[in-house]
Design an enzyme around this catalytic site. Sequence first.
Site, short mmCIF file in Angstrom:
data_model
loop_
_atom_site.label_atom_id
_atom_site.label_comp_id
_atom_site.label_asym_id
_atom_site.label_seq_id
_atom_site.Cartn_x
_atom_site.Cartn_y
_atom_site.Cartn_z
N HIS A 12 -7.91 25.15 -22.04
CA HIS A 12 -9.31 25.27 -22.41
C HIS A 12 -10.11 24.99 -21.16
CE1 HIS A 12 -9.47 20.80 -22.68
NE2 HIS A 12 -8.24 20.98 -23.09
N GLY A 180 -3.87 11.55 -25.55
CA GLY A 180 -4.75 12.69 -25.78
C GLY A 180 -4.49 13.33 -27.13
N ALA A 417 -24.78 17.40 -17.52
CA ALA A 417 -25.91 17.85 -16.72
C ALA A 417 -26.52 16.63 -16.05
CB ALA A 417 -26.94 18.52 -17.62
N ARG A 498 -25.32 5.84 -21.95
CA ARG A 498 -24.50 6.50 -20.93
C ARG A 498 -25.39 6.75 -19.72
NH1 ARG A 498 -20.75 10.76 -23.11
NH2 ARG A 498 -22.57 12.05 -23.38
N ASN A 526 -32.31 12.40 -20.32
CA ASN A 526 -31.72 13.59 -19.71
C ASN A 526 -30.60 14.09 -20.61
OD1 ASN A 526 -30.30 15.44 -18.11
ND2 ASN A 526 -29.22 13.80 -17.01
N SER A 528 -28.20 17.82 -21.53
CA SER A 528 -27.84 19.08 -20.90
C SER A 528 -28.66 20.24 -21.44
CB SER A 528 -26.35 19.34 -21.11
OG SER A 528 -26.05 19.28 -22.48
#
Lengths: 564, 217
Positions: A12, A180, A417, A498, A526, A528
């Site tokens: 991916h 994962g 972003a 974050r 902020n 994306s």
Amino acid sequence: MSAILGISANSHDAAAALVIDGQLIAAMQEERFTRIKNDAHLPLGAARACLAMAKLDPRALDEVVFYENPYGKLERVLLSMLRTFPKSLRQFPRALASQLGNKLWVLDALSAKLGVDRARVTFRDHHASHAASAYFASPFSRAAVLTVDAVGEETSTGLWLGEGNSLTCKARIAFPHSLGLLYSALTAYLGFEVNEGEYKVMGLAAYGTPRFRAEFERLIQVDDQGFTLSLEYFDSHTNTEVGFSSKLEALLGPRRMPGTPWRLDGNAEDARAADVAATLQVVLEEALLRLAARVKALTGANALCLAGGVALNAVANARLFREAGFEEFFVQPAAGDAGGALGAALLASAERGEPRGTFTHAAWGTGVSGDVAFGLATALGLKASRLESVVEGTVERLVRGEVLAFVQGRFEWGPRALGHRSVLALPAPVEVKERINRVIKRREPFRPFAPMVLEGAAAAYFGAFAPRLAPFMTTVAEVRVEAREKLAAVTHVDGSARVQTVSAGSLCGEVLTRVGAETGVPVLLNTSLNGQGEPIVATEADAVAFFLAHPVDALIIADVVISR
Amino acid sequence: MEAPTPSPWVRLTRPLRWRSAKGTARMLLAFARAERSSFYDMMEAANASADLARKAQYVAHAVDEARHAKMFTLRALELDPSRATDPSLFHADFEHLFTVLGEAKFIAFVHVGERRARGQMQLFREELAQLEGTPRADTKTKALLDAVMRDEEQHETYSLALSQELGGSLGSARLWELKRGWLRAGATLSGLVYTALMSVLYVALFPLALIEKARRP
Ligand SMILES: [Fe+2]
Ligand SMILES: [Fe+2]
Ligand SMILES: [Fe+2]
């Protein structure tokens, strides 16, 4: 002199990265070109854009490096099919077709489609590419490296030593034991899309309490060597798409159906889902801490680098920074499989003895032009004008309370972003968040927005955080209690954020400085710049299309402002 | 502009469309997929075209198609919420038609495709009109089709004008489309043959599976 193109594809999030004489020139994900989120196809658009950036003919490349061993992967798929005979009957034709159809011939396809001599197309191992993407991008000359993802060829977890220009694998854990896969199985169980919904699970965890410890101990046993999964709860060895068996539902209760609206204010089922997410988060962090302790013992290094899809978990990264006992810590923003393209190129470059560069920013994509943006906007009959000062024009609107789409310079490498393709707004009041959520992002209520803060002012608003991670938004920090009201739109329910730090010298830094002068708080929300389910904007046309479809107050591209 | 007559096949499948909410949802999702494919192609065109006027036309067209895809999907999920769990809900083909065909042939092809899609929508719209007043009436879907068709008519008009300006031939666009349909049918057929063969091969692997299980239980 050497020119090396790294490629990741076919799982991916395909990507390409160009390294010349050891220095990174460009790195981009294919999704930005095809507009298909996490596009896994051969990244021809990204590869050509990287080459165009350096004005390089593909025939001038010394090496094209694929980020994993296509033959090793086929072997693993075939063996796991045999091991699960006859249950794997239905997967077999599809799995084989997907391996034989394009994956096995990927090196030939790269040679043919890029026009590069087949002898120059090589590969490195999946986890070596991950390890290199972190270590060779870090400023460290000696470091322990942990690579943790779902699975590469056969390895799911690698413990490495990086020293000078070399990387050595000290230990590994093999599929199907994989953090994962544990995470993606639970992501699917909680009703999110695998390879996409992992962030949501992390955000959801803040709403729950880890009350399923006993149940999780049956799923995963953590020890000094790392961890072992109880395979009967997982289906990943036959089916990597859903990845959990009915036993998991017997253990944790029925799965959550995808697409059901979330009610986190008293609904018992959703509260249980949040508790499962919270337990998963804690268990993941503890397993990572064990692995970090082991890699520290194996290498004796005081710096740690982390890569692989699991390294995208910013909350776990923050805990590793606090508790793993390393003095230095680095996580590169494209820590997942896209980053493999960067790692493969940096690894091949290091093998040739090229000097190492340092990854000091993430703007490795293509740029934008004010002239194109202005011409396009005018042709569409939009209200467009040129700004004398981008900083002043931006700040004036932000301070007025506008929500801005902000497009400057080259687009970012990795899923975050960082102010080059962002939606910006003031970090308070909390209604800003609701407005963005409602009209632009349509996110689940538990997904937080991130603050961008002037580096020098960060300590006044946030608790301790990993300084090498914050510029790339790969960690979280606690918002100081006295600052929470001022940062109401960017503080998560558990008081964390974050955080992204920005240096004063950059364009965003100047914007933040001026916002600080006007409002007293040099912080912005902020997020994306992309519509729901779409990749982040790359070009002028992408940005204008976003503006036409989403009610932001204005779009600023280079020195052009397009308003309603 | 007069909408073209859809193929007899489209008429024959009429009962499948309106008998149940699920059938209608399936049809709307097929539309959504086509709209999304068209969005990818139009964005590729917008990004590849250096001419600002055409870039603008392609962007506007792409934005329409993205909106249509969203509207069709939302309505389909209203009719059949169980489709929300379908992992392929947002998938669509992207054939890079602008790159493959070149601008003139691409825009001729866009015109042909738009015209056919509108013809289909027109038919469905009429079928819905006939259901008005019956228990199977679906005014929401009918209103949705009305809104989308207004845009489609505009797409049809501008793409025809542009195609003439750039010298694209509608005939060769149709021919290319026929060829593609033929190749797709072939691929579907060989896919079926392949699955059958591989299932036989799988069963033949039984002894190997025993060895592998003995090696690593
Ligand atoms: Fe990976
Ligand atoms: Fe449409
Ligand atoms: Fe259309």
